[in-house]
Structures are given as structure tokens and as C-alpha cells.
Design an enzyme around this catalytic site. Structure first.
Site, PDB file in Angstrom:
ATOM      1  N   THR A 194       3.596   4.356  -6.857  1.00  0.00           N
ATOM      2  CA  THR A 194       2.391   5.234  -6.491  1.00  0.00           C
ATOM      3  C   THR A 194       2.206   5.133  -4.921  1.00  0.00           C
ATOM      4  O   THR A 194       1.554   5.978  -4.275  1.00  0.00           O
ATOM      5  CB  THR A 194       1.196   4.601  -6.986  1.00  0.00           C
ATOM      6  OG1 THR A 194       0.947   3.304  -6.593  1.00  0.00           O
ATOM      7  CG2 THR A 194       1.245   4.810  -8.844  1.00  0.00           C
ATOM      8  N   LEU A 196      -3.074   7.908  -4.335  1.00  0.00           N
ATOM      9  CA  LEU A 196      -3.960   8.049  -5.351  1.00  0.00           C
ATOM     10  C   LEU A 196      -3.035   7.412  -6.393  1.00  0.00           C
ATOM     11  O   LEU A 196      -2.199   8.160  -6.973  1.00  0.00           O
ATOM     12  CB  LEU A 196      -4.352   9.457  -5.860  1.00  0.00           C
ATOM     13  CG  LEU A 196      -5.467  10.052  -4.807  1.00  0.00           C
ATOM     14  CD1 LEU A 196      -5.363  11.290  -5.210  1.00  0.00           C
ATOM     15  CD2 LEU A 196      -6.522   9.265  -4.998  1.00  0.00           C
ATOM     16  N   HIS A 197      -3.312   6.143  -6.928  1.00  0.00           N
ATOM     17  CA  HIS A 197      -2.268   5.605  -7.702  1.00  0.00           C
ATOM     18  C   HIS A 197      -2.331   6.229  -9.359  1.00  0.00           C
ATOM     19  O   HIS A 197      -1.367   6.470  -9.798  1.00  0.00           O
ATOM     20  CB  HIS A 197      -2.738   4.105  -7.921  1.00  0.00           C
ATOM     21  CG  HIS A 197      -2.556   3.272  -6.566  1.00  0.00           C
ATOM     22  ND1 HIS A 197      -1.506   2.972  -6.088  1.00  0.00           N
ATOM     23  CD2 HIS A 197      -3.454   3.022  -5.838  1.00  0.00           C
ATOM     24  CE1 HIS A 197      -1.868   2.184  -4.949  1.00  0.00           C
ATOM     25  NE2 HIS A 197      -3.273   2.137  -4.820  1.00  0.00           N
ATOM     26  N   ASP A 198      -3.630   6.130  -9.965  1.00  0.00           N
ATOM     27  CA  ASP A 198      -3.721   6.194 -11.463  1.00  0.00           C
ATOM     28  C   ASP A 198      -3.280   7.793 -11.622  1.00  0.00           C
ATOM     29  O   ASP A 198      -2.792   7.890 -12.703  1.00  0.00           O
ATOM     30  CB  ASP A 198      -5.158   6.230 -11.711  1.00  0.00           C
ATOM     31  CG  ASP A 198      -5.669   4.614 -11.656  1.00  0.00           C
ATOM     32  OD1 ASP A 198      -6.667   4.300 -11.495  1.00  0.00           O
ATOM     33  OD2 ASP A 198      -4.626   3.707 -11.678  1.00  0.00           O
TER      34      ASP A 198
END
Ligand code: RIB
Ligand code: CA
Length: 314
Positions: free
Chosen positions: A196, A242-244
Site C-alpha cells: 500500500t 490510501l491503504h484500505d
């Protein structure tokens, strides 16, 4: 082909919001059967409310939000207002939820949904600490072989940790839950910060998002602008990941990601490395693999997908 049925387990969290919106903007590929809220970025009362508000932002207040566990399985709750703000969704102005939370616990919703579905029908997408997922597996082990796949955002190895030098936030907050999930035998895909951190959002992209001009796009841009401030301070750059949404991006376009089946163990004893995801990338232990570990992401097409799908929302 019928859309893939998913449950998003979440602790919004601006980046969780982008993941939820990406899924909602992809109805022909994904059917969000419910959101389960977990304590993580902020306490459960806020993550559950935030999940409801994000759904209503996108005009999908019909999707139920099930409140889950208020604290990790063993350790005390550790939250991240320092990243997400006190509300957990600072940077936007969303309406208060118009409906109550669902009147079933998230753990029971996960169990009931998986047991009522055909084997292999339900995919779980945890975007926060794994407490709800682990508690469901402990309460009803029969769900494990019936789950199609768990695709989670969490962990890190080559990048180390983002919360301690060794641990990423979601796993650090509830390492015991992660241990339950990673030793359950469930089909598991892990999207760690090694992957990510390549999902950096640029100021130019953010301008394009705001220029979409819809209510959802403008509110999402506000969330991202707030969230990026933390990245600016921590990394001294104006590009922050933006990880998710990488979890949902993987479901939509697995070809944009690369990784390897590995054995992954979770550190649950050392105070120094608590919550570390020990990825045996070179198979030196010769232990059987338990997880597809994603490490590469083709950023530009991922962000074009994210923009295009968010543009579909009202
Ligand atoms: O480490 C990043 C993860 O922790 C993301 O899911 C973020 O929302 C927080 O939950
Ligand atoms: Ca999250």
C-alpha cells in the site's frame, strides 16, 4: 457473472471510506452484503457511526452496519486519532446517520451470513484490526472452510511497521486476533504496507477528484486532504498512500497486484516486536504457506479505477 458477495469489516478511517466507496461504485462486480464495524482508528461508537455516514454519503443507507467488538481480544485498545482526527473522519461534513445500527452483533452477522450462504460464496474484507473476524472464527470454527477468501489490509515486512518499528497498525492493535486468523487455515490474502505504500495519492489526482464535483467526490476529497496532512508531517511529502482501497482494488483488478504465497507468523509475545507479521518471503522455514502476500501495485491504473468508480456515486 453475479457480483461477488463481500462483507467489509472496517474502522473508518478516511482510507476505509475510500475502500467502501470504491466497492459501492462497483455494483456489477461487488455486492456489499453488510458492513461490520470494529474499534481501531477510533473507538467503536465512532467507527460504526462513520461507516453509516459513508454509506449514506453514497446513497446506500440501505446497507446495514453491524457494531462489533469494542476492544481487542487481549490487549487494551490503541487508537489513531493522531492520523484520522477525533471523529475518525475529519476533513468532511457528513449528515448524521438517518437509521439505527443493525441490532445484531457483527460477529453474529458474519457467522450467520457465512453459514447461510453456499460454501465459497462470501469474501471477508477486513480493513481494521481483525478482532471481529477472529471472534467469529473462535465462536464458530465451521465458518472457516465456508469463507471464500479473507482479503485484509494489514501487516508489513520489508517496510517494517507504521505504528512501531516492527508492526503495522491493524495487526499491532490486535495481534492475537491476527494470530487466530493467520493460523485458521482460511484462504488468506494480505495487503501489507509493503504494497500500500505504493498506492500514493498525488495532489494532481486529488484535484481531479474534487473537480468531479459530485457531493461524494467533494466530501471524499476533503477526507483525503485532511488525511494527507499526516503524511506530509510524517514523511515530508505531499503524496500519501490510501491503504484500505487496495483491498477492494485487488478484488476488482487483481492483475494490478503482484505477490507470493508465503508462511506468515504473527508476533504475540515480544514487547519489542508485538504485532509484527513475520513473512517468510524466501521460504527458509519450509513451513507450509498460509497467505498470499501482495507486494507490488501498478499505481496509475489503480488510481484511474478509483477515480472512475467514485465518479459514479452521487
Ligand atoms: O496501517 C493502516 C491501516 O490502519 C488502515 O487500515 C488504516 O485505516 C488503519 O486502520
Ligand atoms: Ca482501516
Amino acid at each position: 457473472m453475479a457480483p461477488r458477495k463481500i462483507i467489509i469489516d472496517t474502522d473508518p478511517g478516511q482510507d476505509d471510506a475510500f475502500a467502501i466507496l470504491l466497492a459501492l461504485g462497483s455494483p456489477s462486480e461487488l455486492e456489499v452484503v453488510g458492513l461490520t464495524a470494529v474499534a481501531g482508528n477510533v473507538p467503536l461508537s465512532r467507527t460504526a457511526r462513520n461507516a453509516q455516514m459513508v454509506l449514506e454519503l453514497a446513497g446506500r443507507g440501505d446497507i446495514p452496519v453491524y457494531p462489533g467488538c469494542e476492544r481487542p481480544m487481549v490487549r487494551p485498545l490503541f487508537t489513531a486519532e493522531y492520523v484520522h482526527g477525533d471523529s475518525g473522519l475529519d476533513g468532511c461534513e457528513l449528515l448524521e446517520p438517518s437509521r439505527p445500527l443493525a441490532d445484531r452483533h457483527a460477529v453474529d452477522f458474519i457467522i450467520d451470513t457465512v453459514m447461510a450462504a453456499e460454501p465459497g460464496e462470501i469474501t471477508l474484507c477486513p480493513l481494521g484490526p481483525l478482532t471481529n473476524i477472529a471472534m467469529a472464527m473462535v465462536k464458530c470454527p465451521a465458518i472457516v472452510p465456508r469463507i471464500r477468501e479473507v482479503v485484509l489490509m494489514g501487516g508489513g515486512f520489508f517496510e517494517g511497521g507504521n505504528t512501531t518499528p516492527a508492526a503495522e497498525f491493524n495487526i499491532f492493535v490486535d495481534p492475537h486476533a491476527a494470530h487466530v486468523v493467520f493460523t485458521s487455515g482460511v484462504k488468506l490474502t494480505m495487503v501489507p504496507i509493503d504494497c500500500t505504500y505504493k498506492a500514493v495519492m498525488t495532489p494532481a489526482w486529488l484535484k481531479r477528484l474534487r473537480a468531479v464535483g459530485t457531493h461524494t467526490a467533494i466530501q471524499a476529497a476533503g477526507m483525503a486532504e485532511f488525511y494527507q496532512e499526516y503524511g506530509n508531517q510524517k514523511f515530508g511529502t505531499d503524496e500519501y498512500p490510501l491503504h484500505d482501497p487496495c483491498v477492494i482494488g485487488y478484488l476488482l483488478r487483481p492483475d494490478l497486484f503482484k505477490g507470493r504465497e508465503c508462511h506468515v507468523a504473527i508476533e504475540i509475545t515480544s514487547p519489542t516486536t508485538m504485532g509484527m507479521t513475520v513473512v517468510d518471503w524466501w521460504n527458509v522455514t519450509k513451513k507450509p504457506t498460509n497467505c498470499l502476500v501482495l507486494r507490488e501495485l501498478d499505481n496509475p491504473p489503480f488510481y484511474e479505477l478509483l477515480l472512475e468508480r467514485l465518479s459514479r456515486l452521487p
